[in-house]
Motif scaffolding. Structure first.
Motif, PDB file in Angstrom:
ATOM      1  N   CYS A   1       0.852  -1.183   0.000  1.00 57.06           N
ATOM      2  CA  CYS A   1       0.000   0.000   0.000  1.00 57.06           C
ATOM      3  C   CYS A   1       0.894   1.241   0.000  1.00 57.06           C
ATOM      4  N   THR A   2       0.604   2.179  -0.902  1.00 58.26           N
ATOM      5  CA  THR A   2       1.386   3.414  -0.960  1.00 58.26           C
ATOM      6  C   THR A   2       0.629   4.606  -0.386  1.00 58.26           C
ATOM      7  N   ARG A   3      -0.701   4.625  -0.577  1.00 58.50           N
ATOM      8  CA  ARG A   3      -1.494   5.747  -0.068  1.00 58.50           C
ATOM      9  C   ARG A   3      -2.925   5.309   0.206  1.00 58.50           C
ATOM     10  N   VAL A   4      -3.525   5.948   1.184  1.00 59.53           N
ATOM     11  CA  VAL A   4      -4.947   5.802   1.461  1.00 59.53           C
ATOM     12  C   VAL A   4      -5.482   7.212   1.654  1.00 59.53           C
ATOM     13  N   ARG A   5      -6.429   7.597   0.787  1.00 60.06           N
ATOM     14  CA  ARG A   5      -6.952   8.956   0.838  1.00 60.06           C
ATOM     15  C   ARG A   5      -8.481   8.940   0.829  1.00 60.06           C
ATOM     16  N   PRO A   6      -9.085   9.925   1.458  1.00 61.76           N
ATOM     17  CA  PRO A   6     -10.545  10.012   1.399  1.00 61.76           C
ATOM     18  C   PRO A   6     -11.003  10.362  -0.021  1.00 61.76           C
ATOM     19  N   ILE A   7     -12.119   9.779  -0.416  1.00 57.59           N
ATOM     20  CA  ILE A   7     -12.689  10.048  -1.736  1.00 57.59           C
ATOM     21  C   ILE A   7     -14.193  10.253  -1.602  1.00 57.59           C
ATOM     22  N   VAL A   8     -14.712  11.180  -2.390  1.00 59.24           N
ATOM     23  CA  VAL A   8     -16.147  11.434  -2.446  1.00 59.24           C
ATOM     24  C   VAL A   8     -16.552  11.375  -3.918  1.00 59.24           C
ATOM     25  N   ILE A   9     -17.535  10.548  -4.218  1.00 57.56           N
ATOM     26  CA  ILE A   9     -18.049  10.411  -5.573  1.00 57.56           C
ATOM     27  C   ILE A   9     -19.533  10.752  -5.539  1.00 57.56           C
ATOM     28  N   VAL A  10     -19.952  11.623  -6.461  1.00 56.13           N
ATOM     29  CA  VAL A  10     -21.367  11.987  -6.568  1.00 56.13           C
ATOM     30  C   VAL A  10     -21.850  11.555  -7.946  1.00 56.13           C
ATOM     31  N   THR A  11     -22.928  10.765  -7.974  1.00 54.03           N
ATOM     32  CA  THR A  11     -23.499  10.320  -9.238  1.00 54.03           C
ATOM     33  C   THR A  11     -24.917  10.846  -9.384  1.00 54.03           C
TER      34      THR A  11
ATOM     35  N   LEU B   1     -29.264  11.944 -14.080  1.00 51.80           N
ATOM     36  CA  LEU B   1     -29.634  13.058 -14.948  1.00 51.80           C
ATOM     37  C   LEU B   1     -28.498  13.486 -15.865  1.00 51.80           C
ATOM     38  N   LEU B   2     -27.283  13.027 -15.554  1.00 53.79           N
ATOM     39  CA  LEU B   2     -26.127  13.360 -16.377  1.00 53.79           C
ATOM     40  C   LEU B   2     -25.834  12.229 -17.353  1.00 53.79           C
ATOM     41  N   ALA B   3     -25.414  12.582 -18.550  1.00 56.09           N
ATOM     42  CA  ALA B   3     -25.113  11.574 -19.573  1.00 56.09           C
ATOM     43  C   ALA B   3     -24.008  10.634 -19.123  1.00 56.09           C
ATOM     44  N   GLU B   4     -23.041  11.118 -18.345  1.00 55.78           N
ATOM     45  CA  GLU B   4     -21.924  10.285 -17.909  1.00 55.78           C
ATOM     46  C   GLU B   4     -22.044   9.841 -16.458  1.00 55.78           C
ATOM     47  N   PHE B   5     -23.193  10.037 -15.851  1.00 64.11           N
ATOM     48  CA  PHE B   5     -23.527   9.567 -14.505  1.00 64.11           C
ATOM     49  C   PHE B   5     -22.723  10.236 -13.381  1.00 64.11           C
ATOM     50  N   ILE B   6     -21.419  10.396 -13.552  1.00 63.66           N
ATOM     51  CA  ILE B   6     -20.586  10.935 -12.478  1.00 63.66           C
ATOM     52  C   ILE B   6     -20.648  12.454 -12.505  1.00 63.66           C
ATOM     53  N   ALA B   7     -21.180  13.021 -11.435  1.00 64.46           N
ATOM     54  CA  ALA B   7     -21.252  14.479 -11.325  1.00 64.46           C
ATOM     55  C   ALA B   7     -19.918  15.055 -10.856  1.00 64.46           C
ATOM     56  N   SER B   8     -19.285  14.370  -9.882  1.00 63.00           N
ATOM     57  CA  SER B   8     -18.004  14.868  -9.378  1.00 63.00           C
ATOM     58  C   SER B   8     -17.262  13.773  -8.616  1.00 63.00           C
ATOM     59  N   ILE B   9     -15.943  13.960  -8.558  1.00 65.20           N
ATOM     60  CA  ILE B   9     -15.083  13.128  -7.723  1.00 65.20           C
ATOM     61  C   ILE B   9     -14.118  14.074  -7.026  1.00 65.20           C
ATOM     62  N   ALA B  10     -13.994  13.920  -5.718  1.00 64.57           N
ATOM     63  CA  ALA B  10     -13.022  14.691  -4.943  1.00 64.57           C
ATOM     64  C   ALA B  10     -12.144  13.703  -4.182  1.00 64.57           C
ATOM     65  N   ILE B  11     -10.826  13.881  -4.327  1.00 65.12           N
ATOM     66  CA  ILE B  11      -9.863  13.032  -3.633  1.00 65.12           C
ATOM     67  C   ILE B  11      -9.088  13.903  -2.662  1.00 65.12           C
TER      68      ILE B  11
ATOM     69  N   GLY C   1     -15.779   7.369   0.917  1.00 61.99           N
ATOM     70  CA  GLY C   1     -14.993   6.196   1.261  1.00 61.99           C
ATOM     71  C   GLY C   1     -13.511   6.479   1.185  1.00 61.99           C
ATOM     72  N   LYS C   2     -12.751   5.458   0.807  1.00 61.57           N
ATOM     73  CA  LYS C   2     -11.281   5.563   0.737  1.00 61.57           C
ATOM     74  C   LYS C   2     -10.801   5.114  -0.635  1.00 61.57           C
ATOM     75  N   LEU C   3      -9.758   5.773  -1.103  1.00 59.86           N
ATOM     76  CA  LEU C   3      -9.022   5.369  -2.293  1.00 59.86           C
ATOM     77  C   LEU C   3      -7.743   4.718  -1.800  1.00 59.86           C
ATOM     78  N   ILE C   4      -7.598   3.418  -2.072  1.00 57.90           N
ATOM     79  CA  ILE C   4      -6.416   2.684  -1.629  1.00 57.90           C
ATOM     80  C   ILE C   4      -5.540   2.444  -2.854  1.00 57.90           C
ATOM     81  N   GLU C   5      -4.263   2.803  -2.770  1.00 58.62           N
ATOM     82  CA  GLU C   5      -3.331   2.654  -3.890  1.00 58.62           C
ATOM     83  C   GLU C   5      -2.178   1.762  -3.481  1.00 58.62           C
TER      84      GLU C   5
END
Length: 146
Positions: free
Chosen positions: A58-68, A71-81, A138-142
């Motif tokens: 494991c190199t990094r663990v960071r908080p992540i927020v995904i909003v879907t 109504l959007l063509a690509e489903f994902i409204a935003s991602i914040a890491i 959640g968490k982004l684990i790398e």
């Protein structure tokens, strides 16, 4: 040591180390930087397969927020890491790195909707099917090879 299980559509990407990250819901304990992680497909089933030997670190663990949003063509409204919102191009690159590149997802996207799309679209369609619409925190684990 912490173990993570992956769906079959990600198995080859994880075992070939082209996918070196995962997004997971918060839980009691995630991997910590410097700690080995065990990566499986089908964990807790009779078809369980360990995907990487030796265990990557494991190199990094960071908080992540995904909003879907459907109504959007690509489903994902935003991602914040780690509190930083990703730009449109960064979301596409993130989705590809997370295993949703057009060349990597196999026929999953066709089974779901009969359409093809960008990595962002693939990730969004998968995310909505698996987690529903709205806010995910959640968490982004790398990891990197040992």
């Amino acid at each position: 040591m912490v173990a993570y299980s992956f769906k079959p559509m990600f198995g080859h990407q994880v075992s070939s180390l082209t996918k070196r990250q995962t997004v997971r819901a918060d839980r009691k304990r995630h991997a910590r930087p410097g700690e080995a992680v065990q990566l499986f497909q089908g964990m807790r089933t009779r078809n369980c397969v360990k995907l990487v030997n030796p265990d990557p670190l494991c190199t990094r663990v960071r908080p992540i927020v995904i909003v879907t949003s459907p109504l959007l063509a690509e489903f994902i409204a935003s991602i914040a890491i780690d509190g930083r919102s990703l730009h449109r191009d960064e979301i596409e690159a993130f989705a590809a790195a997370d295993g949703f590149g057009i060349e990597h997802v196999g026929d999953w996207r066709f089974k779901r909707t009969g359409q093809t799309g960008s990595a962002r679209w693939n990730m969004g369609a998968f995310w909505e099917a698996e987690h529903g619409e709205g806010l995910f925190e959640g968490k982004l684990i790398e990891w990197e090879p040992a």
